[in-house]
Every structure is written in structure tokens, then in C-alpha cells.
Design an enzyme around this catalytic site. Structure first.
Site, PDB file in Angstrom:
ATOM      1  N   SER A  24       2.524 -18.250   0.378  1.00 50.02           N
ATOM      2  CA  SER A  24       1.066 -18.176   0.389  1.00 50.02           C
ATOM      3  C   SER A  24       0.499 -17.781  -0.967  1.00 50.02           C
ATOM      4  O   SER A  24       1.004 -16.897  -1.634  1.00 50.02           O
ATOM      5  CB  SER A  24       0.619 -17.157   1.451  1.00 50.02           C
ATOM      6  N   CYS A  25      -0.543 -18.478  -1.363  1.00 48.43           N
ATOM      7  CA  CYS A  25      -1.298 -18.181  -2.584  1.00 48.43           C
ATOM      8  C   CYS A  25      -2.766 -18.485  -2.299  1.00 48.43           C
ATOM      9  O   CYS A  25      -3.092 -19.136  -1.313  1.00 48.43           O
ATOM     10  CB  CYS A  25      -0.826 -19.031  -3.762  1.00 48.43           C
ATOM     11  N   THR A  26      -3.627 -18.026  -3.186  1.00 44.37           N
ATOM     12  CA  THR A  26      -5.059 -18.283  -3.051  1.00 44.37           C
ATOM     13  C   THR A  26      -5.615 -18.630  -4.427  1.00 44.37           C
ATOM     14  O   THR A  26      -5.176 -18.088  -5.437  1.00 44.37           O
ATOM     15  CB  THR A  26      -5.786 -17.044  -2.497  1.00 44.37           C
ATOM     16  N   ASN A  44      -3.045 -22.376   1.029  1.00 44.00           N
ATOM     17  CA  ASN A  44      -1.903 -23.252   1.270  1.00 44.00           C
ATOM     18  C   ASN A  44      -2.221 -24.226   2.391  1.00 44.00           C
ATOM     19  O   ASN A  44      -3.277 -24.830   2.404  1.00 44.00           O
ATOM     20  CB  ASN A  44      -0.669 -22.408   1.583  1.00 44.00           C
TER      21      ASN A  44
END
Length: 351
Positions: A25-27, A201
Site C-alpha cells: 500500500s502507498c498513497t 493502490n
């Protein structure tokens, strides 16, 4: 909101919950301030350590696509500062024209069929972001070139692991323009619009937009989803990046943007066996595209470091330089003087 739209958004939310079980997960967010103030921020979330270093790449570097005998070849037109992952890929960065690229995980990615030594030119996904920073000054330029599909972006396993790299690419430029690039069912899908200021994601970006449409009917001052899941982070990112004050005061704008990306981060050590998509935030970057300053925030260090492009040499005669961060080296403030000349790392190719 029409019933059909609501159902579509709910289905998109459910599909995100199902399909992100094995995602990392990344933003990513983009801030539009006043008088040309544009700032892009992202978090890098990963279940294990993901060593990162900062690199200064000057103009004129000869590149090879690392996809076999018929790989794409080019010479970098623009200099850039990038964040590497394991020193095998460019995962984030900004070039000297203020074009910013961010690679985020997308488990639904499926790349086109490719023969390593066939007739179609190939580009390893480890170089996808670098190719864009090397060759284009604006989002529109990149969209116009990549939509021609002159070559194939191909992926492989991360060296030494059984993890097949599946990512999507976000771009933003100094005008505030945005584009998202995804490979879905073997075809490149491009979403190009200045309003695409948030991305996480899974699921695919179309579904992320549907989720946001649903939540816009619920005032963020009353309720926002608070979990670490990608869907909830996307909603919070979308709401807060629009809600923070629009200003041309760089100090205030940076403080607000750092606040938003930290709000969407996952505390170090947080993980869940039943929710593998929840991964700890390892580092964050913030790119000031008006003033050309690139910030790096390692969660294991108390200080944010930054690099002012005006203090770097991007000319063809300049050397490649590296700021070592992979051992949690601690710097403070503007750190261009701490970069050391180093040979360029080798980008990961195909298995």
C-alpha cells in the site's frame, strides 16, 4: 446521486477489499495552491524493509531498457533527482522541469505479451518512471508519447523474491496537470485530467473514482473512513488535499501537504495476517514543483532532508551522484552537499 452510481461505487469498494489482499500500500496526492504552487507527495508502504537512496542523474545519460536484445534505448534529455528501491529501480522522482513520477503497487496490472529477443521493443518496468523523467517536461508530452505504444512495458519478479512487480504510474507537472498509467488486461489505460489529485493502490483507477463519487455525498467534516485500507486512505487523501487552505506561502503549503500524506500513512510495525494489504510506511517524499525542491522523509529518522535543484549540476559533463539513505543515515535540512559521485546502479531486467 442515482441508484446506479451508488451501486457502482459500493461494488467498486467491495472489489477493492477483495482484490487488495496481497497488495502493498502507498498513497499519492497533488496540491494545487495559488500563483503556480504545485506540490506532489507520496508514501511508500511495504511489509518489509525497502532500502532507498537518493540519486542525481544529469542530462546525457545513455539508457538501455533491460528487456533483451531489442530493448528501448535513449539518451536522457532532462536531469532528475530520484528515489531508488534496492538500487534496482527508480520508484519516485522529479526532473528539472518539475515533472514528478510516482510508482505505486497495483495487483490488477497485467502487461502485454513479450518475447525477450523478439521484434517488439521492450522496456523493463524498473525503468518506466525513469524513461518518463528523462524524456518529457510535462504530463501532456508524456501522454502523447506513451499512448502511441511504440514499445512494450514488461515486468518480472523482484530479484531474489517470488514477488512479481505489478505497478501503476502517476505523473504530475509544474502546471498541476495529472495522469495515471495502468496496464489492464495487457493494454495501456491512461487517465489524464488535472483533477486526478489522489491515488492509492487497488482497485484500478476507474473504481477509485467511483469510490470517491460515493463519499463526496457524505460531508468529510461529519465522517471519514479511518482504517489503513487503500479505499479509506484514498477517501481521506481526496478530502484533505482539497480541504487544506490554498496558498502560495510555501512553508504553510508544505506543512499542510506533509500533514495530509502523514494522515494517510501507516505507523511503523503495523501489519495484519488477515489484511496483507496493510503495510507500514517506510518513507515519504514531497516535491515542490514550483521551487524545484525535493523532500525525503525516512520514518526511522527524526529529520526531513531536502535537495534544492538550484544547487545541483544537471549538465552533461556532471557526474551521477548518490545520497546514501539505505542504512538510515541521518541528515538534516538541505543536503545537496552530502551527495557523493557514484556509478549508476543497474536497473533490474527480466528474469
Amino acid at each position: 446521486m442515482k441508484l446506479k452510481q451508488i451501486l457502482s461505487a459500493i461494488l467498486a469498494f467491495l472489489s477493492l477489499t477483495v482484490f487488495t489482499q496481497k497488495a502493498y500500500s502507498c498513497t499519492r496526492i497533488v496540491y494545487h495552491g495559488l500563483n503556480g504552487t504545485v506540490i506532489t507527495a507520496r508514501s511508500m508502504d511495504w511489509r518489509t524493509e525497502i532500502p532507498a537512496n537518493l540519486w542525481v542523474f544529469p542530462r546525457g545519460i545513455e539508457r538501455f531498457g533491460e528487456a533483451g536484445n531489442n530493448s528501448v534505448k535513449w539518451k536522457s534529455k532532462y536531469g532528475s533527482v530520484i528515489t531508488s528501491s534496492w538500487d534496482i529501480a527508480s520508484s519516485d522522482g522529479m526532473n528539472e522541469k518539475g515533472l514528478v513520477g510516482n510508482l505505486l503497487w497495483l495487483v490488477e496490472s497485467t502487461y502485454p505479451p513479450f518475447e525477450k529477443n523478439g521484434k517488439i521493443q521492450g522496456l523493463a518496468v524498473s525503468l518506466w518512471l525513469q524513461y518518463v523523467l528523462d524524456n518529457f517536461s510535462t504530463v501532456s508530452e508524456a501522454v502523447k508519447a506513451l499512448e502511441k505504444n511504440d514499445f512494450t512495458v514488461v515486468s518480472s519478479h523482484i530479484p531474489g523474491t517470488n514477488i512479481f512487480a505489478t505497478v501503476h504510474l502517476s505523473l504530475s507537472d509544474a502546471s498541476g496537470d495529472n495522469a495515471i498509467f495502468e496496464f489492464i488486461d495487457g493494454k495501456l489505460v491512461i487517465h489524464h485530467d488535472m483533477k486526478y489529485v489522489a491515488m492509492t493502490n487497488s482497485p484500478i483507477f476507474d473504481h477509485q473514482l467511483a469510490i470517491n463519487t460515493y463519499w463526496k455525498g457524505i460531508p468529510g467534516t461529519i465522517m471519514l473512513p479511518g482504517t489503513n485500507r487503500a479505499a479509506d486512505r484514498f477517501v481521506r487523501a481526496s478530502y484533505y488535499i482539497d480541504a487544506i487552505p490554498k496558498t502560495d506561502n510555501t512553508r504553510a503549503a508544505l506543512a499542510s501537504v506533509f500533514g495530509v500524506i502523514r494522515n494517510c500513512s501507516v505507523p511503523l510495525g503495523i501489519s495484519s495476517e488477515t489484511e496483507p494489504n496493510i503495510s507500514s510506511t517506510r518513507w515519504r517524499t514531497v516535491a515542490d514543483q514550483k521551487n524545484l525542491v525535493y523532500y525525503f522523509d525516512n520514518v526511522l529518522n527524526p529529520n526531513v532532508v531536502w535537495v534544492e535543484f538550484s544547487k545541483l549540476d544537471f549538465s552533461e559533463k556532471a557526474k551521477v551522484k548518490k545520497l546514501s539513505l539505505s542504512n538510515n543515515e541521518n541528515y538534516s535540512g538541505e543536503s545537496s552537499m552530502n551527495f557523493k559521485a557514484a556509478p549508476t546502479f543497474k536497473f533490474a531486467g527480466l528474469d
